[in-house]
Design an enzyme around this catalytic site. Structure first.
Site, short mmCIF file in Angstrom:
data_model
loop_
_atom_site.label_atom_id
_atom_site.label_comp_id
_atom_site.label_asym_id
_atom_site.label_seq_id
_atom_site.Cartn_x
_atom_site.Cartn_y
_atom_site.Cartn_z
N GLY A 182 -7.46 2.04 1.40
CA GLY A 182 -8.51 3.02 1.22
C GLY A 182 -9.37 2.72 0.04
O GLY A 182 -9.38 1.61 -0.50
N GLY A 183 -10.13 3.74 -0.37
CA GLY A 183 -11.06 3.55 -1.46
C GLY A 183 -10.38 3.29 -2.79
O GLY A 183 -10.93 2.65 -3.67
N PHE A 184 -9.15 3.79 -2.92
CA PHE A 184 -8.46 3.62 -4.19
C PHE A 184 -7.48 2.46 -4.19
O PHE A 184 -6.85 2.19 -5.19
CB PHE A 184 -7.70 4.90 -4.54
N ASP A 293 -3.34 17.66 -4.47
CA ASP A 293 -3.65 17.13 -3.14
C ASP A 293 -2.46 17.39 -2.21
O ASP A 293 -1.96 16.48 -1.55
CB ASP A 293 -3.95 15.64 -3.22
#
Length: 1262
Positions: A182-184, A293
């Site tokens: 993912g983005g991280f 989260d």
């Protein structure tokens, strides 16, 4: 880059004549459109996808042609000519083949076919190329350009991964496959090369601006030891990426919920999950952090038998510390920004307010509602702000409609909390426990994913239809499934299309008497009815071991391979190409009657096991018998045993070999299926919980009892050679009949990469059940047929396997987190919330190549059992090594704890001895009865330390206490102590036998250790008169040696810090008598270093040596050096424990120190200035010290030379050594405190200065 090719006969042309005039039936409409007049060659080359690095060579030419089309229509002919020229240049012999390429990012999952020219080495260039129509190249260029662009993007994504399968991080963690990204960052499944356990590696690029792994590591370390937190293993960073390694977990709750028939959990499961999640939230709050989260995909269950019912909290990348260093709550920020996931975020998060502890509980509340109801009211809303408004206006009491009324108190409590308030966790936990108690929910009750939907199985059995529309997608009748043992090999996910989303493909239990087809490789496969409709999957029953091309519209071919080796090569080379619309199942006959293999587009197989956790029996089967991997189910075992024997018979196998191919159409297959159903009885499986079974309970053979002596010349037609046979067997079923590694002579071949039909990347089960290849031998060596059992440390048990579920919600600031959780078999989605036209859009994973087969071999190398014996005599299986037979184990170097000769003969002692000797404890006495090697000794000059190695205790002794000493000859003692002028005197030339000389030479050659009984000399009697003095004054002094560099000009005699080690001695008789030439002699004695006599001479003995009164300075030097020689001689006598050397000192020979020659014509030593520490000093040099306050009469004297008056001669210097009664030196009368000396000075003083001074006294008085 050249595309990988595999020379095998084409399945579609298996029955075609050799002349190649007949046209092949196309496998799809696209294929027919591209090459309507394609001729069949005898040996067509099958095309497989390349490694993900560069597009094929002809793609560049196709792109160039496309550009020319856009620029000028008149350039089409030239472009075609250029394209053909490029093809002829790259491939002298070419064939044209069409291949299916993955359509990356195609939402509907349409897979197109494109034609390429590929080389052929067995056909002439002109023949192969002349058969191809010229215009097909242009067709390929027109139709394939869009596909190639997407293939290019897929290659780009894969090549940009931070890690690739096979990479080893920090020389410890080997990457197996990618399970998320993912983005991280990216998440990989790996293997710990030390412990052999499966781990999860979370990696983020070092160049990305937002670094979150630092927070992940900080929170994870803080939470270690908590019940619902996975174990932290390690972390690190380099110039490319940061990484954290942690325990690998199983399915997350989002996937488990969607695997249910109605997409919701029962109330029993919801309450128990809510209780565990609440405790996990309390644990992270207790260390001062907020998760921020909380969502189902960030909670997963364990994957091992001992923790498969425990919920673990994952993904702490968005955590925030809400406390200060003193434990107080931090002040909230005015505008904190949105954090979390839209669907489960609290109202405060939507308002961009600072989130507190109660916001995590709000997310838990939304999770509970979704668990029970299956969805939330704002699920369809895509806009974050709109979702926030909906939550504010919505009456949350309506959400409690299907929840217990007690949870209304939960809602009211979190509504009353503010940012700084601490939730009442105890009250909330009691709330859940009270609800469970009222409804009779027990903690031991099975969870929903552990149950079997008997209704669904009944429907399947009654209809026999492989596809039944049910709400959840790709679920299997709510059946817990066994994990595929070999499903961790690659990382390509199955791509679903929209037509499959609302349809669940539930595999049916086959009739018990369906007849299997046996191909020439003795792989039994059963026929089934193909599904109808373009969007439905079709059950294909081909050879599971041959990864063949299977046509999409009902054509079922059996692979016709010329030999077994070709079949294995086909498996190893590359995945097959399948139509996108097909989900192909291949019946697994050997594992269980309800097991199917899903042939995925990249050639991987998915194990769809209807009856989860079935207990498989272990049965020893002789060679050439039937397969042993059978489900121990009533009514099934006997039938399949007979069926396997029947179909594995040589006659049937020979018939199958004679066939060139089998083509079956829809009608024939359907008729056969209906005929079999009339005679069949349907077996219903009883699902049991797989017992946690230890590999120590397994037989040593590990299920591989076949002894194969000749791999190349003998093939076993009875043994099951299907690679797909054991892939669904868990640690409870570790008996396999698949011996393909030995039968085909390819012992190093790993199993086929398999994946579940749910498109989930499941890790292998712990035993890999001794792995498919028997023995996991490397290099093609002939194994002994047994696989070393895996140790319990490396035993990974994967119990459950579920349908494909996507996490449709992405956390804020996580563009594509794919759930952000370290979930083993999860897929993560890339959209913000739900898609426009469907609620189950997914994230299309990049195409990953199957890892190298050689790397797979090393993945599941079995570890040896942890036996009680620390040093087994038989071979231990190392990484990638064959188990050595007992005969070869002898040549292997043995492992020693301490390098003690003969210790291997003492088995019990060897276990108890330490790894090293480190700072032994000093004692006064050792245990009685200790014998070598239980007792060892370390000798330092004349001091010996005897050591009890088992207890690490030592005592200090002198050489005479532990060795047998001989009575030294007076002549040898005298000669070792007299200067060379005296040696030349005829009266001193006493007879010395050759035997004594030989013994002396042997003694001089020995090392500086104490040796017992080298010579058969008599033990000398100890001086009993001196024993009490020795015992009274012999003590150990601890200290340390310090060496300092001092300037040369600090030799002033009055210096209070540094003393001249060779300084002048004043007021001595020698100094008073000869002032003109006494300086050189007295420089060898320092009054600071005088001590009570270690060796004292009696008056009568000293008076026996007559010295001329008028001696010169040279004689004084000689006398001084004689002291040094005397000390050296005594040292020799002590350190070896026997008589002193009787050899005459010759020119050039050295004494015990290796410095002073026997011809004493050398200058005196330069003064050395050594700092004196006012502390204890060590006696490591071996000298025995006494306190200065002791009288001289109690001084310790050597014991090796007893007093024998009858042997006294005129020239005997050391006839007797009684206690000294008088002193001859002022310095000796007032010796310094020995404790003030450093160890170096102590050694120099006791062994050199004192004997030198005494001998000078002797000369003076004489």
């Amino acid at each position: 880059m050249f595309w990988h090719l595999l020379c095998v006969p084409n399945d579609e042309n298996a029955s075609a004549p050799d002349d190649g005039n007949q046209s092949c039936q196309p496998s799809s409409k696209q294929d027919q459109y591209l090459s309507p007049n394609r001729n069949c060659q005898k040996n067509l080359l099958r095309l497989y996808p390349p490694p993900p690095s560069k597009p094929p060579p002809l793609v560049g030419a196709i792109l160039q042609t496309r550009l020319l089309h856009q620029i000028s229509p008149s350039a089409i002919a030239d472009a075609d000519a250029d394209l053909n020229a490029v093809g002829e240049l790259l491939y002298p012999n070419v064939l044209q083949r069409s291949a299916t390429l993955p359509a990356k990012h195609n939402r509907l999952g349409v897979r197109s076919r494109v034609t390429f020219k590929v080389p052929s080495s067995n056909l002439p260039a002109q023949d192969s190329y002349s058969h191809q129509p010229r215009n097909q190249v242009a067709v390929a260029a027109k139709d394939g350009i869009l596909v190639d662009v997407k293939a290019k993007e897929s290659v780009k994504m894969t090549s940009e991964d931070l890690l690739q399968p096979g990479h080893v991080v920090k020389e410890r963690w080997k990457v197996v496959r990618k399970i998320g990204g993912g983005g991280f960052g990216e998440i990989y499944e790996g293997q710990d090369l030390i412990t052999r356990e499966q781990v999860a590696l979370k990696v983020e690029s070092a160049r990305q601006p937002k670094q979150v792994l630092k927070m992940e590591v900080a929170v994870l370390k803080k939470l270690q030891g908590k019940e619902h937190v996975c174990r932290f293993i390690g972390c690190g960073r380099n110039d490319r990426f940061n990484y954290v390694v942690m325990q690998l977990q199983g399915k997350n709750l989002a996937e488990l919920r969607r695997a249910q028939p109605r997409g919701a959990f029962s109330l029993s499961t919801t309450l128990r999950l809510g209780l565990q999640i609440l405790k996990a939230i309390e644990s992270i709050h207790s260390v001062g952090f907020l998760h921020r989260d909380i969502k189902p995909s960030n909670f997963s269950v364990g994957r091992l038998p001992y923790n498969c019912r425990r919920v673990y909290m994952l993904d702490f990348g968005l955590a925030r510390q809400y406390t200060t260093g003193t434990g107080e709550v931090r002040c909230p920020r005015a505008a904190a920004g949105f954090r979390g996931t839209v669907r489960y975020a609290s109202i405060n998060a939507h308002r961009n307010r600072e989130m507190g502890r109660h916001d995590d509980l709000w997310s838990l509340f939304y999770m509970l509602v979704e668990f029970v109801n299956g969805q939330l009211p704002w699920r369809k809303i895509k806009d974050k702000e709109q979702v926030g408004l909906t939550k504010e206006k919505y009456d949350h009491r309506i959400l409690l409609k299907h929840l217990p009324s007690d949870l209304k108190q939960f809602l009211e409590h979190i509504q009353s909390l503010t940012y700084g308030d601490r939730p009442d966790y105890a009250m909330l936990i009691g709330l859940f426990e009270r609800c469970m108690k009222r409804r009779g929910v027990k903690e031991s009750d099975p969870y929903d994913w552990e149950k079997v939907d008997s209704t669904a199985i009944g429907n399947i059995s009654a209809t026999g239809n492989p596809s039944i529309p049910i709400k959840s997608d790709y679920m299997h009748g709510n059946i817990t499934q066994m994990t595929v043992a070999a499903s961790n090999a690659s990382g390509t996910e199955y791509i679903r299309k929209r037509a499959e989303i609302e349809t669940a493909h539930i595999t049916a239990t086959d009739p018990l008497n369906i007849k299997e087809k046996v191909d020439k490789n003795c792989n039994a496969t059963s026929l089934a009815q193909p599904a109808k409709g373009s969007g439905e999957p079709m059950v294909q029953h081909g050879n599971a071991a041959n990864n063949q091309n299977i046509t999409s519209k009902g054509l079922q071919q059996q692979s016709t391979l010329t030999n077994s080796q070709v079949a294995i090569a086909n498996i190893q080379s590359a995945p097959s190409m399948i139509e996108r619309e097909d989900v192909q199942y291949t019946k697994l006959e050997e594992g269980a009657p309800t097991k199917f293999i899903t042939m995925k587009p990249n050639g991987e197989c998915d194990n769809v096991d209807i009856a989860a956790k079935c207990i498989f029996e272990q049965k020893h089967v002789e060679a050439n018998d039937d397969i042993v991997g059978r489900a121990s189910l009533s009514g099934v075992e006997q039938h399949y045993k007979s069926q396997i024997k029947k179909h594995n018979s040589p006659e049937i196998a020979n018939k199958q070999i004679q066939r060139t191919g089998t083509v079956t159409n829809d009608k024939t297959s359907e008729v056969n299926r209906s005929t079999e159903e009339q005679k069949s009885t349907f077996g219903r499986l009883r699902v049991l919980t797989a017992p946690p079974m230890s590999v120590h309970d397994l037989p040593s053979g590990g299920g591989h009892s076949h002894q194969v002596s000749d791999l190349s010349g003998k093939q076993d037609p009875y043994a099951a050679t299907s690679n797909a046979a054991p892939i669904g067997i868990n640690s409870s079923s570790t008996k396999f009949g698949s011996q393909h590694g030995q039968i085909f002579g390819l012992a190093a071949m790993p199993p086929i990469n398999r994946r579940s039909a749910t498109s989930t990347n499941l890790r292998p089960s712990s035993s890999a059940s001794q792995r498919i290849n028997s023995g996991s031998t490397i290099g093609g060596a002939v194994g002994n047929g047994s696989n070393t059992a895996r140790s319990s440390v490396a035993g990974d048990h994967s119990v459950t396997q579920f349908a494909l579920i996507d996490d449709e919600n992405v956390s804020a600031l996580q563009q594509v987190t794919k759930g952000g959780a370290l979930t083993l078999a999860s897929q993560w989605k890339s959209q913000f919330d739900d898609s426009e036209d469907t609620t189950d859009n997914e994230w299309n994973r990049e195409h990953q190549l199957q890892p190298n087969l050689e790397q797979l071999i090393k993945l599941d190398i079995s570890l040896p059992l942890n036996e009680a014996k620390p040093f087994p005599q038989h071979g231990v299986a190392g990484t990638g090594k064959l188990i050595n037979p007992p005969g070869e184990a002898k040549g292997r170097p043995k492992r020693y704890t301490l390098n003690i000769t003969g210790i291997e003969n003492y088995e019990a002692l060897r276990i108890s001895i330490p790894n090293c000797w480190s700072e032994p404890a000093m004692g006064n006495v050792l245990r009685k009865g200790l014998e070598p090697p239980a007792v060892q000794q370390a000798a330092f000059d004349d001091t010996v330390y005897r050591m009890d190695i088992a207890r690490n205790v030592c005592v200090r002794e002198t050489y005479s206490e532990i060795t047998h000493l001989a009575r030294p000859s007076t002549s040898s003692v005298l000669r070792n102590r007299l200067p060379s002028p005296f040696k030349k005197d005829s009266a001193l030339q006493l007879n010395s036998t050759n035997d004594s000389l030989d013994k002396s030479r042997h003694r001089n050659s020995l090392p500086n250790v104490s040796v017992n009984d080298i010579f058969d000399d008599l033990q000398m009697k100890l001086n009993l008169d001196l024993g009490s003095a020795i015992q009274e004054n012999n003590c150990c002094i601890s200290g340390r040696l310090e060496i300092r560099v001092i300037p040369k000009d600090t030799s002033h005699p009055d210096d209070s810090v540094y003393y001249d080690a060779m300084g002048a001695v004043k007021n001595t008789p020698t100094a008073n008598e000869g002032h003109d030439h006494s300086d050189q002699a007295v420089n060898n004695c320092d009054e600071m270093e005088a001590t009570s006599a270690v060796i004292a001479f009696p008056n009568k003995s000293i008076s026996k040596i007559m010295s001329p009164p008028g001696r010169d300075a040279t004689e004084e030097r000689t006398g001084a050096s004689l002291c040094s020689l005397y000390s050296a001689g005594v040292n020799k006598l002590k350190l070896n424990g026997n008589t002193a050397p009787r050899t005459q000192f010759k020119k050039g020979s050295t004494d015990g120190f290796g410095e002073n020659e026997s011809e004493f014509d050398f200058p005196l030593l330069n003064p050395s200035k050594i700092p004196v520490r006012q502390s204890k000093c060590a006696s490591w040099a071996g000298a025995d010290f006494i306190s200065a306050s002791k009288p001289l009469e109690s001084a310790e004297v050597p014991q090796e030379i007893p007093y024998h008056p009858q042997s006294d001669t005129t020239y005997s210097v050391i006839d007797s050594i009684p206690v000294r009664k008088t002193t001859y030196s002022i310095a000796l009368e007032c010796p310094p405190n020995i404790s003030d000396l450093t160890p170096g000075l102590s050694y120099f003083y006791c062994n050199i200065v004192v004997p030198l001074r005494l001998f000078s006294i002797l000369l003076t008085e004489s």
